[in-house]
Design a protein around this motif. Structure first.
Motif, PDB file in Angstrom:
ATOM      1  N   LYS A 227       1.156  -1.344   0.124  1.00 42.61           N
ATOM      2  CA  LYS A 227      -0.399  -0.075  -0.022  1.00 42.61           C
ATOM      3  C   LYS A 227       0.986   1.602  -0.269  1.00 42.61           C
ATOM      4  CE  LYS A 227      -4.247  -1.709  -0.265  1.00 42.61           C
ATOM      5  NZ  LYS A 227      -3.976  -2.864   0.493  1.00 42.61           N
ATOM      6  N   HIS A 246      -6.769   0.376  -6.401  1.00 44.70           N
ATOM      7  CA  HIS A 246      -7.236  -1.126  -5.611  1.00 44.70           C
ATOM      8  C   HIS A 246      -8.089  -1.681  -5.751  1.00 44.70           C
ATOM      9  CE1 HIS A 246      -8.670  -1.713  -1.091  1.00 44.70           C
ATOM     10  NE2 HIS A 246      -7.149  -2.253  -1.117  1.00 44.70           N
ATOM     11  N   LYS A 272     -13.469  -8.372  -0.981  1.00 42.47           N
ATOM     12  CA  LYS A 272     -11.907  -8.932  -1.986  1.00 42.47           C
ATOM     13  C   LYS A 272     -12.441  -9.703  -2.373  1.00 42.47           C
ATOM     14  CE  LYS A 272      -9.502  -5.835  -3.450  1.00 42.47           C
ATOM     15  NZ  LYS A 272      -8.245  -5.115  -2.704  1.00 42.47           N
ATOM     16  N   ASP A 287      -5.967  -7.547  -4.796  1.00 43.64           N
ATOM     17  CA  ASP A 287      -5.498  -6.781  -4.081  1.00 43.64           C
ATOM     18  C   ASP A 287      -4.980  -4.839  -5.114  1.00 43.64           C
ATOM     19  OD1 ASP A 287      -5.894  -5.433  -1.899  1.00 43.64           O
ATOM     20  OD2 ASP A 287      -3.941  -4.774  -1.309  1.00 43.64           O
TER      21      ASP A 287
HETATM   22 MN    MN Z   1      -6.350  -3.893   0.115  1.00 44.75          MN
END
Ligand code: MN
Ligand code: SPV
Length: 621
Positions: A227, A246, A272, A287
């Motif tokens: 991230k 994302h 997700k 991701d």
């Molecule tokens: Mn994530």
């Protein structure tokens, strides 16, 4: 640099020098001098080097071996269990026009603060220098990265999650355009946890493409290429005309062996990972996706090659693929789960009896244990995770490493929405999809970030936490991206969390399999749809057939009506919330207001004729 040579263990110095890159050398030298580690290991990605790091994580007490071969557990500190949004800041020059949604600090001030914290922070510790590529190596997507960390756990996680980049660095020679990450867990307590949480900082310097992360261990704050890199990638993409998102990437199988690739953006803890774990479908990533255009088509790659996934709720019935992998030998790091005396792992929502005691993120744990604030401590943290390489999974798609990427035909947006969106819906076109689905995404908050759970939060493209640029500019990037496409990917919304008026979920966990198959058919124009004021929804007959085929389930008309009823008051309220937000964002593209207002008018018009809640059958023609 020569004066530091004696700090390098084994042939680490030679490994570093083999890369003929003065920018890399001076970066390493600067931070070695500042952070002052006792010794330095350079990871070339060779099997021996990977083993060295795995063993270091055990030796330094950051990971503990479990019963199953290759499995280890890592604990983060009790108050270091999620992304720290408050202390994660973008370094920007004074007078920038970033909207208030972006947490930022004046660059010079931030750099000064972080460099003061970094001084001597690695004293007595070993520094690991690791190289990765984001995306497959040697492709137009590739971004090389270097990570400096004093945590063997962080280095080990990255070795599982990212492609090794040493060779890419050798190939690129003196190219300065790589991402840089400096991480230190800081001083550790007796449980090997970061002690100075009050000085936890994640500072993102766009100008130098460098991220600093200190006094924290939780992966979302520390694993640079994940991230932290996403912020740098969004910034780069905004200059170069591609998208860093994302998003997962999944291949859905259609008739006659056809595979159609979709990307999908959901905020953390909204399904997700489970969406890409459907048996029979093909997994590329869960991701982070990079999307680029080539010859009027969209191609995507996964920036990663592993999963740092949420473990809560994974059970043998709903998640057979993950459940099996998590119980098979292989390199897996469990974090913040409960470990029993005999080295077995338990997590919240696992379908086996809850142990009476064990060790978890709070230390020795027993049923009924409370923390200093009086809160009951669950066996595992709600944000407990597993880290594994995608190729451990049966649904792994080897096209993960295709340097050209896979062609994307559909993009899905979803969030935790109990009362507004129908389970699945296709937008009218690219612009309508970007505006009313992606840019209007909201979600009820979860345990993946520190703070209160269950509040509805605006989260455009599920990427808000990772935006280093203003929201207006980011939405414009998406609008522009669709402009010169031959046949833009279809944009869909999905909602797994819709409830009835009594708070009962209207869909079941496995129903997502059907929504995906429906979208696959829509992309190829092989199934009809009904036009409503908010988009195209499925017809009952098609879903009935798909439910039978995919889940061997009888799909009742009554369920269809409840699920796909257009909830006009909720949709209108949502549009008003979203309009209000964008009105306060100075660089919002005009088209955002226009498209939302048009949708509002369509809803008002139907409301006048048919009332607040409109059955899907009222839209059949
Ligand atoms: Mn994530
Ligand atoms: C998320 O929270 O969105 C994750 C895990 O995927 S983290 O690395 O914390 O971002």
């Amino acid at each position: 640099m020569k004066d530091l040579r004696n700090k390098f263990v084994k042939n680490s110095f030679e490994k570093l020098m083999r890369i003929k890159n003065p920018y890399l050398h001076s970066f390493v030298e600067k931070y070695v001098k500042l952070c002052n580690p006792a010794k330095i290991f350079v990871n070339s990605g060779s099997p021996e080097d990977l083993k060295y790091i795995r063993e270091a994580a055990i030796k330094y007490g950051e990971e503990i071996k479990l019963k199953v071969e290759g499995h280890t557990v890592h604990f983060d500190g009790y108050y270091d269990q999620a992304r720290d949004k408050e202390n994660t800041k973008i370094l920007l020059p004074k007078g920038n026009n970033c909207s208030r949604h972006i947490n930022w600090i004046e660059r010079e001030k931030g750099l000064k603060e972080i460099h003061e914290i970094l001084k001597d922070i690695m004293k007595g510790k070993e520094l690991f220098i690791c190289f990765y590529t984001l995306g497959p190596e040697n492709s137009e997507f590739t971004i090389p990265c270097v990570q400096l960390t004093d945590s063997a756990y962080v280095a080990h996680s990255e070795n599982i999650l990212f492609r090794q980049g040493y060779k890419e660095f050798l190939r690129r020679g003196s190219d300065p355009s790589f991402f840089k990450f400096v991480h230190s867990a800081g001083e550790l307590d007796e449980r090997k946890n970061s002690k100075n949480i009050d000085k936890r900082r994640v500072y993102i310097d766009l100008e130098n493409e460098t991220v600093y992360s200190v006094n924290t261990q939780y992966g979302g704050n520390t694993i640079g290429p994940k991230k932290l890199a996403l912020r740098l990638a969004v910034n780069r993409a905004s200059k170069e005309g591609w998208l860093a998102e994302h998003m997962f990437i999944v291949g859905i199988r259609g008739p006659n062996g056809r595979v159609t690739y979709f990307t999908g953006a959901f905020p953390s803890l909204c399904g997700k990972t489970s969406t890409v774990m459907i048996p029979g479908e093909r997994l590329i990533g869960d991701d982070i996706a990079y999307l680029r255009k080539r010859n009027g088509k969209v191609y995507a790659v996964n920036a990663e090659k592993g999963i740092f996934g949420i473990i809560a709720g994974i059970n043998s019935k709903d998640d057979p693929l993950l459940f099996k992998a998590l119980h098979s030998p292989g390199e897996i790091i469990f974090s913040n789960v409960l470990v029993t005396e005999d080295g077995e792992v338990y997590w919240n929502g696992k379908n086996s009896p809850m142990p009476e005691k064990g060790i978890n993120h709070s230390g020795e744990w027993y049923k009924g244990k409370r923390d200093a604030e009086g809160n009951l401590i669950p066996p595992s943290h709600p944000n407990a995770r597993f880290t594994l390489s995608l190729d451990l999974l049966e649904n792994f798609d080897p096209r993960l490493n295709d340097p050209m990427g896979v062609e994307i035909k559909g993009i899905i947006y979803g969030g935790r929405d109990s009362d507004t969106w129908v389970p699945v819906e296709q937008s009218f076109d690219w612009v309508h999809g970007v505006v009313t689905k992606g840019a209007s995404l909201e979600s009820e908050t979860t345990a993946a970030t520190l703070g209160k759970v269950g509040e509805r939060k605006f989260n455009p493209m599920a990427n808000l936490d990772f935006l280093p640029i203003s929201i207006g500019k980011y939405v414009r990037m998406h609008l522009e991206f669709g402009k010169d496409l031959e046949n833009p990917p279809k944009i869909f919304s999905i909602n797994y969390f819709l409830k009835d008026e009594n708070g009962k979920f209207l869909t079941e966990k496995n129903d997502k399999r059907v929504w995906l198959k429906w979208m696959e058919l829509r992309v190829h124009n092989e199934v009809d749809a009904i036009k409503t004021p908010t988009g195209y929804i499925p017809m009952y007959e098609d879903l009935k057939k798909l439910f039978k085929e995919v889940l061997s389930k009888d799909y009742e008309e009554e369920d269809y009506i409840k699920q796909f009823t257009l909830r006009i008051p909720e949709n209108l309220a949502k549009i008003d919330r979203i309009l209000k937000i964008y009105r306060e964002i100075p660089d919002t593209p005009d088209v955002v207001f226009r498209v939302l207002k048009e949708q509002k008018e369509r809803l008002l018009e139907i409301k006048k004729r048919l009332g607040d809640y409109v059955s899907p059958y009222d839209f059949y023609t």
